[in-house]
Design an enzyme around this catalytic site. Structure first.
Site, mmCIF file in Angstrom:
data_model
loop_
_atom_site.group_PDB
_atom_site.id
_atom_site.type_symbol
_atom_site.label_atom_id
_atom_site.label_comp_id
_atom_site.label_asym_id
_atom_site.label_seq_id
_atom_site.Cartn_x
_atom_site.Cartn_y
_atom_site.Cartn_z
ATOM 1 N N LYS A 1 0.570 -1.797 -0.119
ATOM 2 C CA LYS A 1 0.169 -0.683 0.011
ATOM 3 C C LYS A 1 1.069 1.287 -0.209
ATOM 4 C CE LYS A 1 -4.145 -1.490 2.351
ATOM 5 N NZ LYS A 1 -4.342 -2.888 2.219
ATOM 6 N N GLU B 1 -9.932 7.126 4.983
ATOM 7 C CA GLU B 1 -10.631 6.512 5.872
ATOM 8 C C GLU B 1 -9.921 5.174 5.574
ATOM 9 O OE1 GLU B 1 -11.056 6.209 2.449
ATOM 10 O OE2 GLU B 1 -11.017 4.215 2.146
ATOM 11 N N SER C 1 1.826 -9.998 -1.103
ATOM 12 C CA SER C 1 1.103 -8.362 -0.537
ATOM 13 C C SER C 1 1.758 -8.199 0.823
ATOM 14 C CB SER C 1 -0.116 -8.343 -0.991
ATOM 15 O OG SER C 1 -1.115 -9.052 -0.010
HETATM 16 C C1 LIG Z 1 -4.722 -4.085 2.363
HETATM 17 C C2 LIG Z 1 -4.027 -5.070 1.633
HETATM 18 C C3 LIG Z 1 -4.703 -6.129 0.842
HETATM 19 C C4 LIG Z 1 -6.161 -5.363 -0.312
HETATM 20 O O1 LIG Z 1 -5.902 -5.181 -0.487
HETATM 21 P P1 LIG Z 1 -6.223 -4.988 -2.584
HETATM 22 O O2 LIG Z 1 -6.229 -3.877 -2.945
HETATM 23 O O3 LIG Z 1 -6.929 -5.899 -3.188
HETATM 24 O O4 LIG Z 1 -4.600 -5.052 -2.537
HETATM 25 C C5 LIG Z 1 -4.035 -7.312 0.273
HETATM 26 N N1 LIG Z 1 -2.684 -7.350 1.443
HETATM 27 C C6 LIG Z 1 -2.795 -7.183 2.249
HETATM 28 C C7 LIG Z 1 -1.236 -7.120 3.205
HETATM 29 C C8 LIG Z 1 -2.528 -5.186 2.783
HETATM 30 O O5 LIG Z 1 -2.359 -4.559 3.583
#
Ligand SMILES: *Cc1c(COP(=O)(O)O)cnc(C)c1O
Length: 409
Positions: free
Chosen positions: A85, A107, A374
């Site tokens: 992010k 938010e 992610s």
């Molecule tokens: C916020 C988050 C997601 C989900 O958000 P996407 O916009 O779908 O990528 C996935 N993995 C992690 C570790 C997150 O913090």
């Protein structure tokens, strides 16, 4: 294609008052896209602040255990704040600076996006307000604490269900009232145009890094790229560089939660339907009146009833296939990855790992899967300890509180 649309999806369905500021954002974005100085600054920050490029790690032990395709992990968990992010938050902070804004608002549901926003606000000298439902504040106190340490003000939202969608409404109200000074940092590839495009472009660095890194070790493209999908920013980030490579299969993994009933999962495909909510047209989990439905996932980041408009289009065209993984499967994948590779994934990311675990044994040993990991799992400590019913962990918490109380006496 109409501006800001992906096939029939996307667009800009917002109150009249917001049109000028979204136009300003789009104009500024079109300028910086061609501006070498801006692009260099963004790139330098990704390298020196964010920690890019993140490594692509061959999961040798896991691959051998499963006995099929080679699994590689794109470890986005090694970014500052522990997930992908921060990348689009840095991009948006630079845009806000360019527009001479002095204040960032956001938010947040689980708090991850709030932490990333508060981080860039601290780094680039913005004041920062984060809206969060009262219920979410109760569930996610560690992230509230972190945001406050970073200098942000966290405002509890006490109307409606007191969760994410109410926080969105509170943030929108603030945005409308303060458009001159304020940039609204959107946390995924959702919302009105131009946010889905802007965040996708910023995140597309992930797929570009994957291409370079896999080419170096395998001298070829991957056969599969797998990513979990909440709003869709990590997925579209990993996919974008491969959309026109027909040999690369793209798999999005949704939260199968604890069952198939309404409210037990967050699978927009196939249960969702097309609608216009929160400023854009896409698939949503909604009731017959067009109100967002309750969702559930063990991972807070996948617990979202909408999905980025481009992903809806890619689903429609069949270019991206969607599957889902249950809470239980995600927890099993979490543990297997931790114990075979020494990598503790975020529970969101564990969904993508679980899909790779199902798929790899069906493929040949010379095939290659890239899992977009992610984020890392530190943030999920409490949920995981609870899920695995770790009594010692909760005894620790009780003792900790007792000790605190004695000290305050
Ligand atoms: C916020 C988050 C997601 C989900 O958000 P996407 O916009 O779908 O990528 C996935 N993995 C992690 C570790 C997150 O913090």
């Amino acid at each position: 294609m109409k501006r800001g649309h992906f096939g029939e999806f996307g667009g800009r369905y917002v109150p009249e008052m917001l049109i000028p500021v979204l136009e300003e954002l789009e104009q500024t974005y079109l300028e910086v896209k061609k501006d070498k100085k801006f692009q260099k600054e963004f790139k330098d920050l990704l390298k020196t602040y964010c920690g890019r490029p993140t490594p692509l790690t061959f999961a040798q032990n896991l691959s051998e255990k499963l006995g099929g395709a080679k699994i590689y992990l794109k470890n986005e968990g090694l970014n500052l704040t522990g997930a992908h992010k921060i990348t689009h938050c840095i991009g948006q902070a630079l845009l806000a600076k360019r527009m001479s804004k002095t204040r960032l608002i956001a938010e947040t549901g689980a708090g991850q996006h709030g932490v990333a926003t508060a981080t860039v606000a601290a780094r680039f000298g913005f004041s920062c307000t984060v809206y969060m439902g009262e219920v979410d504040i109760q569930r996610q106190r560690p992230n509230v604490f972190l945001m406050e340490q970073l200098g942000a003000e966290v405002i509890p939202v006490s109307f409606g269900q007191k969760t994410l969608k109410d926080a969105v409404n509170a943030a929108l109200k603030d945005y409308i009232e303060n458009v001159k000074t304020t940039h609204y940092v959107l946390g995924s590839v959702v919302g009105p145009h131009p946010f889905p495009t802007i965040n996708r472009d910023f995140q597309s660095v992930v797929g570009k890094e994957i291409r370079k890194q896999i080419n170096k070790v395998e001298q070829r493209l991957p056969d599969y790229v797998i990513a979990c999908v909440g709003g869709g920013s990590n997925a579209i980030g990993a996919f974008t560089d491969f959309i026109h490579e027909s040999s690369v299969r793209l798999l999005g993994v949704e939260a199968g939660g604890k069952g198939k009933e309404i409210g037990e999962n967050a699978t927009r495909f196939p249960t969702g339907s097309i609608g216009v909510i929160e400023g854009y047209k896409s698939y949503f989990l909604q009731d017959s009146d067009g109100n967002l439905q309750k969702t559930h996932s063990i991972s807070a980041g996948l617990d979202y009833p909408g999905i980025g408009p481009q992903l809806s289009d890619l689903q429609n065209s069949g270019r991206v296939k969607f599957t889902s993984v249950t809470d239980k499967e995600a927890l099993e994948a979490f543990r297997l990855l931790a114990q075979t590779e020494g990598i503790i994934p975020a529970l969101e990311s564990a969904h993508a790992v679980a899909e790779a675990i199902k798929l790899a044994p069906k493929l040949n040993k010379d095939q290659v899967i890239v899992v977009n990991l992610s984020g890392r799992g530190d943030k999920d400590l409490f949920i995981i300890a609870k899920s695995f019913r770790d009594k010692n962990f909760f005894q620790f918490l009780k003792d900790y509180i007792k000790e605190e109380e004695n000290e305050f006496d």
